[in-house]
Scaffold this motif. Structure first.
Motif, mmCIF file in Angstrom:
data_model
loop_
_atom_site.group_PDB
_atom_site.id
_atom_site.type_symbol
_atom_site.label_atom_id
_atom_site.label_comp_id
_atom_site.label_asym_id
_atom_site.label_seq_id
_atom_site.Cartn_x
_atom_site.Cartn_y
_atom_site.Cartn_z
ATOM 1 N N LYS A 5 -50.120 118.819 64.920
ATOM 2 C CA LYS A 5 -50.106 117.696 63.988
ATOM 3 C C LYS A 5 -50.694 118.146 62.657
ATOM 4 O O LYS A 5 -51.750 118.754 62.610
ATOM 5 C CB LYS A 5 -50.935 116.552 64.565
ATOM 6 N N GLU A 8 -49.477 114.754 55.971
ATOM 7 C CA GLU A 8 -48.298 114.768 55.105
ATOM 8 C C GLU A 8 -48.577 115.616 53.874
ATOM 9 O O GLU A 8 -49.614 115.489 53.226
ATOM 10 C CB GLU A 8 -47.917 113.348 54.666
ATOM 11 N N ARG A 31 -39.363 122.747 58.243
ATOM 12 C CA ARG A 31 -39.747 121.452 58.827
ATOM 13 C C ARG A 31 -40.568 121.683 60.093
ATOM 14 O O ARG A 31 -41.572 121.011 60.331
ATOM 15 C CB ARG A 31 -38.503 120.624 59.152
ATOM 16 N N ARG A 32 -40.156 122.641 60.896
ATOM 17 C CA ARG A 32 -40.862 122.916 62.148
ATOM 18 C C ARG A 32 -42.274 123.439 61.892
ATOM 19 O O ARG A 32 -43.229 123.004 62.530
ATOM 20 C CB ARG A 32 -40.068 123.915 63.001
ATOM 21 N N THR A 34 -44.153 123.205 59.162
ATOM 22 C CA THR A 34 -45.037 122.326 58.388
ATOM 23 C C THR A 34 -45.259 120.986 59.072
ATOM 24 O O THR A 34 -46.194 120.260 58.711
ATOM 25 C CB THR A 34 -44.464 122.061 56.985
ATOM 26 N N GLY A 35 -44.402 120.630 60.025
ATOM 27 C CA GLY A 35 -44.525 119.345 60.696
ATOM 28 C C GLY A 35 -44.166 118.167 59.811
ATOM 29 O O GLY A 35 -44.576 117.039 60.090
ATOM 30 N N GLN A 36 -43.368 118.416 58.744
ATOM 31 C CA GLN A 36 -43.037 117.353 57.800
ATOM 32 C C GLN A 36 -41.701 116.689 58.142
ATOM 33 O O GLN A 36 -40.719 117.373 58.438
ATOM 34 C CB GLN A 36 -42.968 117.911 56.378
ATOM 35 N N LYS A 37 -41.663 115.367 58.078
ATOM 36 C CA LYS A 37 -40.414 114.639 58.279
ATOM 37 C C LYS A 37 -39.612 114.569 56.988
ATOM 38 O O LYS A 37 -38.394 114.701 56.978
ATOM 39 C CB LYS A 37 -40.696 113.229 58.805
ATOM 40 N N LYS A 38 -40.329 114.329 55.875
ATOM 41 C CA LYS A 38 -39.649 114.253 54.579
ATOM 42 C C LYS A 38 -39.608 115.641 53.961
ATOM 43 O O LYS A 38 -40.610 116.161 53.470
ATOM 44 C CB LYS A 38 -40.391 113.288 53.648
ATOM 45 N N GLY A 58 -42.504 115.826 51.309
ATOM 46 C CA GLY A 58 -43.152 114.534 51.118
ATOM 47 C C GLY A 58 -42.653 113.798 49.895
ATOM 48 O O GLY A 58 -41.444 113.634 49.681
ATOM 49 N N THR A 61 -39.809 114.888 47.472
ATOM 50 C CA THR A 61 -38.378 114.719 47.748
ATOM 51 C C THR A 61 -37.746 113.704 46.799
ATOM 52 O O THR A 61 -36.528 113.716 46.599
ATOM 53 C CB THR A 61 -38.138 114.286 49.204
#
Length: 307
Positions: A5, A8, A31-32, A34-38, A58, A61
């Motif tokens: 975890k 952001e 993405r994997r 950094t664990g970021q969705k955006k 984040g 974007t």
């Protein structure tokens, strides 16, 4: 880092994309780790093209449209004497014309000059340009015919950076170039069109993006290096959102900060119009938003909100 975890993150990673990887693949790997969705990129690079790929994380974007609108610079190679279905070295050869004598470099320079400024391009059929909701290459795969669209492009610079040379054991000549272009320009089409100007088949055989979205290759980090870093080291490579903003800065009063944080419009009586038409707004040293001037309504409105 994968699976853990992380907070952001907001900012920009300037990546040196390797060949043989899609831009989407770069984003998926980052993405994997950094664990970021955006997360998203500003300007696709074909798999066979290396160089600068700016990845937004984040709140950054929100700036992808701005980043994509900025000029991009490329170096590459054009070969004369053959053309491919993709207009680059990956496609099957569809036209050949063996060269018996060396080409005139002066004529090539004149042709390159005629392709600078505002031009119209017809993108290659093997491209991701959409027509009626379907990408051009999807028409090819389905065996369907489609009329290729015409697209405007601006070529700020298109110059040779090497003398002409013969390709080893082949009746073709090539040279290296540098090109600075607008959003949406196809460099492989620029190479093809250069050949058309000279009455010859031509193909882009190599390409590297050396600058884009306001960043240059010397500011980029190799993707493999980013993937091997621990989380803290990777975070140190993130460029802050402020680094890409060029508009005048404005420090907000307490009342102005309240209005901006609530997305309120600001009248021209409060903030007179400026030459740039934009303000980056700060509340106690923190970037909270960018406001743009609406000339039709004579007021300022929120363009990007970061708080």
């Amino acid at each position: 880092m994968a699976g853990s975890k992380h907070p952001e993150l907001s900012g920009l990673l300037v990546v040196n994309k390797p060949k043989e990887m899609t831009s989407f693949g770069v984003v998926a790997r980052l993405r994997r780790v950094t664990g970021q969705k955006k997360i998203g990129h500003a300007g696709t690079l074909d798999p066979n093209v290396e160089g600068v790929l700016v990845v937004a994380l984040g709140k950054a974007t929100k700036l992808i449209d701005l980043l994509q609108s900025r000029p991009k610079t490329y170096t590459g190679t054009v070969a004369f004497g053959f053309a491919t279905e993709t207009q680059d070295a990956d496609g099957a050869v569809v036209a050949e014309q063996a060269l018996t004598t060396g080409l005139d470099e002066t004529e090539i320079k004149k042709a390159m000059a005629s392709l600078t400024g505002d031009i119209i391009q017809i993108p290659p059929i093997y491209s991701a340009v959409k027509v009626n909701g379907k990408r051009l290459y999807e028409y090819v795969r389905a065996g369907e015919e489609v009329e290729l669209p015409k697209r405007p492009a601006t070529i700020y610079r298109f110059e040779a950076t090497s003398p002409l040379r013969w390709l080893p054991n082949q009746p073709y000549q090539a040279f290296d170039f540098v090109a600075q272009v607008s959003k949406g320009t196809y460099i492989r089409t620029l190479a093809y069109d250069l050949g058309q100007k000279l009455g010859l088949p031509a193909t882009m055989t190599a390409l590297k993006r050396t600058a884009g979205s306001g960043y240059s290759l010397d500011q980029a980090t190799d993707l493999d290096d980013l993937l091997e870093m621990n989380f803290d080291s990777l975070c140190q490579r993130i460029q802050p959102i402020e680094s890409v903003l060029t508009w005048p800065k404005k420090d907000l009063t307490e009342a102005e900060a309240f209005a901006v944080r609530n997305g309120q419009k600001i009248t021209i009586d409060q903030w007179p119009a400026t030459e740039t038409g934009y303000y980056q707004l700060y509340d106690q040293g923190q970037l909270v938003a960018v406001y743009a001037f609406d000339a039709d309504q004579d007021l300022w409105r929120s363009r990007y909100f970061f708080a």
